[in-house]
Structures are given as C-alpha cells and as structure tokens.
Write an enzyme that holds these catalytic residues in place. Sequence first.
Site, mmCIF file in Angstrom:
data_model
loop_
_atom_site.group_PDB
_atom_site.id
_atom_site.type_symbol
_atom_site.label_atom_id
_atom_site.label_comp_id
_atom_site.label_asym_id
_atom_site.label_seq_id
_atom_site.Cartn_x
_atom_site.Cartn_y
_atom_site.Cartn_z
ATOM 1 N N SER A 75 -48.066 -20.551 -33.381
ATOM 2 C CA SER A 75 -46.797 -20.641 -32.654
ATOM 3 C C SER A 75 -45.632 -19.914 -33.322
ATOM 4 O O SER A 75 -44.657 -19.579 -32.670
ATOM 5 C CB SER A 75 -46.410 -22.104 -32.433
ATOM 6 O OG SER A 75 -46.073 -22.740 -33.647
ATOM 7 N N LYS A 118 -41.208 -25.017 -36.276
ATOM 8 C CA LYS A 118 -40.517 -24.290 -35.204
ATOM 9 C C LYS A 118 -39.168 -23.787 -35.723
ATOM 10 O O LYS A 118 -38.689 -24.181 -36.773
ATOM 11 C CB LYS A 118 -40.272 -25.188 -33.988
ATOM 12 C CG LYS A 118 -41.503 -25.908 -33.441
ATOM 13 C CD LYS A 118 -42.500 -24.965 -32.802
ATOM 14 C CE LYS A 118 -43.725 -25.737 -32.284
ATOM 15 N NZ LYS A 118 -44.777 -24.838 -31.804
#
Length: 201
Positions: A75, A118
């Site tokens: 990600s 993230k």
Amino acid sequence: MSFMKLKVISTLLTVINFINNNNKSGQWWQTLHRTMLRGVLGKTFRLVGYTIQYGCIAHCAFEYIGGVVMCSGPSMEPTIQNSDIVFAENLSRHFYGIQRGDIVIAKSPSDPKSNICKRVIGLEGDKILTNSSSDFFKSHSYVPMGHVWLEGDNLQNSTDSRYYGPIPYGLIRGRIFFKIWPLSDFGFLRGSPNGHRFSDD
C-alpha cells in the site's frame, strides 16, 4: 561396680554420643541447606527484579521514544516496499506533532490487533477530496475533530480512509521518517507522490 552395669553404662554412652553426633550432623546439613536455599532464592529474586526493571525501561523506550519496524504489504509503494525496515519515532504522537504528509503507523480501525502504515493526507478540519481528482464530479469530506485522514501512496492498492473514513488520532502509534533497509534506500523517506490529494481548498 559389676561388669554388667559397666556394659550398660558404656552402651548408653555410645547411644548418647551417636545421637549427639547425628544431631550435630543434622544441624549442619540443615544450615547448609538453608544457606543454599537463601542463595538460590536471592539470585532468583535479583534476576526477576532486573528483568522487570529492564523490561520497564524497554517498554518506555518503545512506547515513548520509538523503535525499528518491518513494513509489509504494497500500500505504500513506491515509498516503502514490502519487507522494508524503517525507524518509527513516537514523540511526535505524544506531543501532537503529526503533520500533513507524515507517514505513520496506526492501529487498524477494522482490526485492532494489526497495524497499518499510511500517509497523513488531512488533519482535523481539513477538506479532503475523497475520490479521484480526474473524476468529473468531485466529492469532499471534512476531517472531524480529533481525527486524521490516512491514505497509502499506492492508491490503486490501498485500503485506507477512503474506505473506513477518518481515524481517531489516538490510534496513531508512531511516525516513520527514516529507512534502514535496504541499504540502497538508506536515509530519510521521500515525499508523497500524491501531493495533489492534500487538503483541497
């Protein structure tokens, strides 16, 4: 005094002497046993004490200062690849120093037992573009108080705030700012490839 009396007295003295010797021997053994037991218990308690002491120091260091983390998943590509090893510091979280563009480790809002890595796209009060900037109809969302908006750098393969919404600031565990491994990428992390998604005014 008859021979028989002398024999009885001699036998009694032998028995008394045997009992006294056994008592002394038993006391010596008991003393040695107690000394050894005290020594073993003392060493055990000291070892337990040191273990607890150093365990508390290590816990405080990892909780308030930071530590080494291995990242997994695609990600955050290309900034962080699968199995990259990074350093995460926790002071920014405690002093509310997390900024837009920082890469953070946070507890997953969908699975508290796992962590996510993230980038912070928006802070509380920010207006966030929730769909692709190329879409004709653009949708926006405001980050509520005490929350942050997180997205992976690899927008095509990231489950983030676009799916589960803004997450509470309290779920942030630390801020990643330095890559340790691989050595070819050793150093500070690069900026976001999706800067256009930061606070959209």
